[in-house]
Design a protein around this motif. Structure first.
Motif, PDB file in Angstrom:
ATOM      1  N   THR A   1       0.878  -1.178   0.000  1.00  0.00           N
ATOM      2  CA  THR A   1       0.000   0.000   0.000  1.00  0.00           C
ATOM      3  C   THR A   1       0.911   1.222   0.000  1.00  0.00           C
ATOM      4  OG1 THR A   1      -1.596  -1.250   1.314  1.00  0.00           O
ATOM      5  CG2 THR A   1      -1.915   1.143   1.185  1.00  0.00           C
ATOM      6  N   PRO A   2       1.124   1.829  -1.170  1.00  0.00           N
ATOM      7  CA  PRO A   2       2.098   2.916  -1.279  1.00  0.00           C
ATOM      8  C   PRO A   2       1.932   4.048  -0.259  1.00  0.00           C
ATOM      9  CG  PRO A   2       1.419   2.217  -3.447  1.00  0.00           C
ATOM     10  CD  PRO A   2       0.538   1.493  -2.465  1.00  0.00           C
ATOM     11  N   ARG A   3       0.706   4.450   0.041  1.00  0.00           N
ATOM     12  CA  ARG A   3       0.491   5.575   0.968  1.00  0.00           C
ATOM     13  C   ARG A   3       0.942   5.283   2.395  1.00  0.00           C
ATOM     14  NH1 ARG A   3      -3.000   9.768  -1.053  1.00  0.00           N
ATOM     15  NH2 ARG A   3      -3.857   9.099  -3.043  1.00  0.00           N
ATOM     16  N   THR A   4       0.998   4.016   2.755  1.00  0.00           N
ATOM     17  CA  THR A   4       1.428   3.654   4.110  1.00  0.00           C
ATOM     18  C   THR A   4       2.749   2.886   4.096  1.00  0.00           C
ATOM     19  OG1 THR A   4       0.116   1.618   4.084  1.00  0.00           O
ATOM     20  CG2 THR A   4      -0.937   3.604   4.998  1.00  0.00           C
ATOM     21  N   SER A   5       3.452   2.930   2.993  1.00  0.00           N
ATOM     22  CA  SER A   5       4.738   2.238   2.878  1.00  0.00           C
ATOM     23  C   SER A   5       5.794   2.951   3.731  1.00  0.00           C
ATOM     24  CB  SER A   5       5.197   2.207   1.427  1.00  0.00           C
ATOM     25  OG  SER A   5       5.603   3.498   1.023  1.00  0.00           O
ATOM     26  N   PRO A   6       6.866   2.242   4.075  1.00  0.00           N
ATOM     27  CA  PRO A   6       7.963   2.904   4.804  1.00  0.00           C
ATOM     28  C   PRO A   6       8.485   4.147   4.076  1.00  0.00           C
ATOM     29  CG  PRO A   6       8.260   0.546   4.889  1.00  0.00           C
ATOM     30  CD  PRO A   6       7.110   0.812   3.938  1.00  0.00           C
ATOM     31  N   PHE A   7       8.525   4.082   2.743  1.00  0.00           N
ATOM     32  CA  PHE A   7       8.978   5.236   1.948  1.00  0.00           C
ATOM     33  C   PHE A   7       8.090   6.449   2.228  1.00  0.00           C
ATOM     34  CE2 PHE A   7      10.488   1.584  -0.429  1.00  0.00           C
ATOM     35  CZ  PHE A   7      11.704   1.972  -0.930  1.00  0.00           C
ATOM     36  N   ALA A   8       6.774   6.251   2.122  1.00  0.00           N
ATOM     37  CA  ALA A   8       5.822   7.347   2.316  1.00  0.00           C
ATOM     38  C   ALA A   8       5.906   7.885   3.743  1.00  0.00           C
ATOM     39  CB  ALA A   8       4.405   6.876   2.006  1.00  0.00           C
ATOM     40  N   MET A   9       6.001   6.999   4.717  1.00  0.00           N
ATOM     41  CA  MET A   9       6.052   7.442   6.109  1.00  0.00           C
ATOM     42  C   MET A   9       7.324   8.235   6.396  1.00  0.00           C
ATOM     43  SD  MET A   9       4.274   4.187   7.916  1.00  0.00           S
ATOM     44  CE  MET A   9       3.782   5.018   9.417  1.00  0.00           C
ATOM     45  N   ALA A  10       8.421   7.835   5.800  1.00  0.00           N
ATOM     46  CA  ALA A  10       9.680   8.578   5.982  1.00  0.00           C
ATOM     47  C   ALA A  10       9.604   9.941   5.300  1.00  0.00           C
ATOM     48  CB  ALA A  10      10.857   7.779   5.454  1.00  0.00           C
ATOM     49  N   LEU A  11       9.023   9.977   4.093  1.00  0.00           N
ATOM     50  CA  LEU A  11       8.886  11.250   3.380  1.00  0.00           C
ATOM     51  C   LEU A  11       7.988  12.238   4.136  1.00  0.00           C
ATOM     52  CD1 LEU A  11       8.629  10.194  -0.354  1.00  0.00           C
ATOM     53  CD2 LEU A  11      10.258  11.816   0.612  1.00  0.00           C
ATOM     54  N   GLU A  12       6.953  11.721   4.774  1.00  0.00           N
ATOM     55  CA  GLU A  12       6.030  12.573   5.509  1.00  0.00           C
ATOM     56  C   GLU A  12       6.609  13.097   6.809  1.00  0.00           C
ATOM     57  OE1 GLU A  12       2.378  10.442   6.092  1.00  0.00           O
ATOM     58  OE2 GLU A  12       1.911  10.420   3.957  1.00  0.00           O
ATOM     59  N   SER A  13       7.604  12.415   7.357  1.00  0.00           N
ATOM     60  CA  SER A  13       8.104  12.801   8.689  1.00  0.00           C
ATOM     61  C   SER A  13       8.966  14.048   8.672  1.00  0.00           C
ATOM     62  CB  SER A  13       8.868  11.651   9.320  1.00  0.00           C
ATOM     63  OG  SER A  13      10.069  11.383   8.628  1.00  0.00           O
TER      64      SER A  13
END
Length: 171
Positions: free
Chosen positions: A159-171
């Motif tokens: 699930t791209p929106r909740t992927s580690p990548f997305a979470m890191a980008l949002e932080s």
């Protein structure tokens, strides 16, 4: 861990996460938040030394898809080779966690998000990151070090929106 550092388990000195459960550390429910799967500048310097040592000891070797020169100290083996021949075997023996959580099992808050080319030489990549590291930044998220390479990464990014990548980008 400090009591056994250097005696029974010398690897625990450099890798505080050694022996921990990688699945638990990376669990969405009870693990370290993905945006904290980070490394420091000191980690990158340490890793560069370890990669150079692994090349000298022939633990990382050239192959058809990466015919790097083991005598080269500027470019080095590419990131595919480093992950496959060094990071994955090391983190598998350690407990299956990412290299970042092997170094910092409690995690570090993300200040920087690093993207890179997997075909780039590791020495060159690490040098560029170190030379461009913003002042005041403590920790960086980079997929090759943050993601648990021995676990099911496909499940983590399903699930791209909740992927580690997305979470890191949002932080």
């Amino acid at each position: 861990p400090s009591m056994i550092c250097g005696w029974l388990r010398p690897e625990s000195c450099d890798y505080p996460g050694w022996g921990m459960d990688g699945v638990r550390l990376h669990s969405r429910d009870s693990g370290v938040p993905p945006q904290h799967w980070c490394i420091t500048k000191a980690d990158l310097r340490f890793l560069r030394r370890k990669i150079r040592g692994a090349v000298q000891e022939m633990e990382i070797v050239p192959h058809d898809l990466d015919p790097f020169d083991p005598r080269d100290t500027k470019t080095g083996p590419n990131m595919y080779t480093v992950v496959n021949q060094y990071i994955m075997p090391l983190t598998s023996r350690a407990g299956g966690m990412s290299w970042a959580l092997l170094r910092h099992p409690e995690g570090l808050p993300c200040d920087i998000f690093i993207t890179h080319c997997w075909a780039e030489g590791a020495y060159e990549f690490i040098g560029k990151v170190l030379n461009s590291w913003p002042m005041g930044a403590r920790a960086a998220w980079c997929c090759s070090f943050a993601n648990p390479q021995n676990l099911n990464i496909g499940e983590l990014i399903s699930t791209p929106r909740t992927s580690p990548f997305a979470m890191a980008l949002e932080s």
